[in-house]
Write an enzyme that holds these catalytic residues in place. Structure first.
Site, PDB file in Angstrom:
ATOM      1  CB  SER A  51      78.817  88.006  62.963  1.00 46.70           C
ATOM      2  OG  SER A  51      78.476  87.728  61.624  1.00 46.70           O
ATOM      3  CG  HIS A 293      75.589  84.334  62.553  1.00 44.68           C
ATOM      4  ND1 HIS A 293      74.562  84.919  61.863  1.00 44.68           N
ATOM      5  CD2 HIS A 293      76.674  85.130  62.383  1.00 44.68           C
ATOM      6  CE1 HIS A 293      74.998  86.033  61.302  1.00 44.68           C
ATOM      7  NE2 HIS A 293      76.277  86.180  61.588  1.00 44.68           N
TER       8      HIS A 293
END
Length: 314
Positions: A51, A293
Site C-alpha cells: 500500500s 499512509h
C-alpha cells in the site's frame, strides 16, 4: 474520538505498509527536481509492492483489481511521468496488503485477485520498484494494538498522557526476547530471496532498495491525539521502523543493490506533524489517503528520493 480512531484503524488494517526496490538502467531528466533523465532505452517500468507503493485513497483510483487501491498519484506514477514513460512502458501491479509471498502467488482482495507481481518482470525490464516488508512484520497490527492500549490512558485537556509509559511494548519485548526484531530478521531472509528472483527475471536492471518514510516523530511528546499512542510506544514503534530500515539497507548491500533513504527527507513530516507539512496521515486522515499512509505530498517526496538516488548512482 474513539469512533474516529476505530474507523482509522479499520482503514489502516485494510491497507498495509512498505519497503521499496528500484531497478533501472538509463540516463536523463526530472523536471520536478532539476535532475536530468531520459526514459530507459528498452523495456517497461514495473512497480511492485504494497500500500505504500499503491497509495490507496490519494486520488484517481486506477488499474485492476480495484481491491488493490492503486492511485494515479502514487510515487511510481510520478516517477514514470518524470521519465516520460507512457502506455506499455509503465505497469503498476502493486497491491495494498501485499507481503513478500504475494510477489510469487496470487493475492485475493475484497474486490478482485491480483496476479503474482513478479510475473510482470521480464528480461527486457530496465526499471522496477518494489515496496514490500511492512506487512511481513505485521506493522499495521502492531499500530492497532498500541493505539487500543494507548486509548486506555487518561489524557489531560492539553492532550498529554498522564502515564509516560509504553504499555504496548511489553507485549512484544520480554527481557532479551524481541518478537518484532525476530520478524524483521525473517523478513530480511525473504527479501534476499526476492532480490535474487528479481535479478533472475530482470538481469539487465539496476537495483535500489527504498526505505520507509518517517511515520512517527523523534520527540514522542509531539504525538498526542493524532495517533492515540502512549509516548513510550511512540518511541517503541519508531525504533522498530528504524530497525526495519536498517535491515533493508543491509540486505540491499549484500545483494549488490543500492539503497534509497526516504526516512531522512521525511523527518518532521510524520503523521503527527501539522496538516500542511505532513507526508503521512494520522489515524483519522485530514487529506486524501488511507490512515497512517502517505498522502500526495508523501508520495511526491518518495518519488523525489527515488529519482535523486538514481541520478547519484549513474
Amino acid at each position: 474520538m474513539k469512533t474516529s480512531v476505530q474507523a482509522g484503524v479499520a482503514g489502516l488494517l485494510a491497507c498495509g505498509t512498505l519497503l521499496t526496490v528500484v531497478l533501472v538502467t538509463r540516463d536523463g531528466n526530472d523536471s520536478h527536481t532539476g535532475i536530468a533523465y531520459s526514459a530507459p532505452s528498452k523495456g517497461p517500468y514495473v512497480a511492485l509492492g504494497d500500500s505504500y507503493t499503491a497509495g490507496p485513497g490519494i486520488t484517481d483510483p486506477t488499474g485492476t483489481p480495484a481491491g488493490c487501491g492503486r492511485s494515479a498519484g502514487n510515487y511510481p506514477a510520478l516517477v514514470a511521468a518524470e521519465l516520460g514513460l507512457k502506455g506499455g512502458d509503465f505497469r503498476d501491479v502493486s497491491c495494498s496488503g501485499a507481503t513478500t509471498a504475494d510477489l510469487t502467488r496470487s493475492q485475493h482482495t475484497d474486490d478482485g485477485t491480483n496476479s503474482p507481481q513478479l510475473r510482470a518482470l521480464s528480461s527486457t525490464t530496465r526499471l522496477v520498484t518494489v515496496g514490500i516488508g511492512g506487512n511481513d512484520i505485521d506493522f499495521s497490527s502492531m499500530i492497532k494494538r498500541c493505539v487500543a492500549m494507548g486509548a486506555l490512558y487518561e489524557m489531560t485537556g492539553s492532550g498529554k498522557y498522564i502515564h509516560e509509559d509504553a504499555p504496548c511494548e511489553r507485549n512484544y519485548v520480554t527481557g532479551d526476547l524481541d518478537a518484532v526484531q525476530k520478524k524483521i530478521a525473517t523478513t530480511g531472509e525473504r527479501l534476499t530471496r526476492v532480490l535474487a528472483e528479481v535479478r533472475r527475471r530482470a538481469p539487465e536492471a539496476r537495483v535500489y532498495v527504498v526505505s520507509y518514510p518517517a511515520i512517527l516523530p523523534a520527540d514522542s511528546a509531539d504525538c498526542g491525539r493524532e495517533m492515540s499512542l502512549a509516548p513510550g510506544d511512540v518511541t517503541f514503534l519508531r525504533e522498530k521502523e528504524q530497525q526495519l530500515n536498517t535491515m533493508l539497507r543491509q540486505r540491499a548491500s549484500e545483494a549488490g543493490a543500492g539503497y534509497v533513504d526516504t526516512y531522512t527527507p521525511s523527518a518532521g513530516h510524520n503523521a503527527c506533524a501539522v496538516k500542511d507539512t505532513r507526508w503521512i496521515e494520522p489515524l483519522v486522515p485530514e487529506s486524501p489517503a488511507a490512515p497512517v499512509h502517505p498522502n500526495a505530498r508523501g508520495e511526491r517526496g518518495m518519488a523525489d528520493a527515488v529519482l535523486h538516488t538514481i541520478k547519484s548512482s549513474l
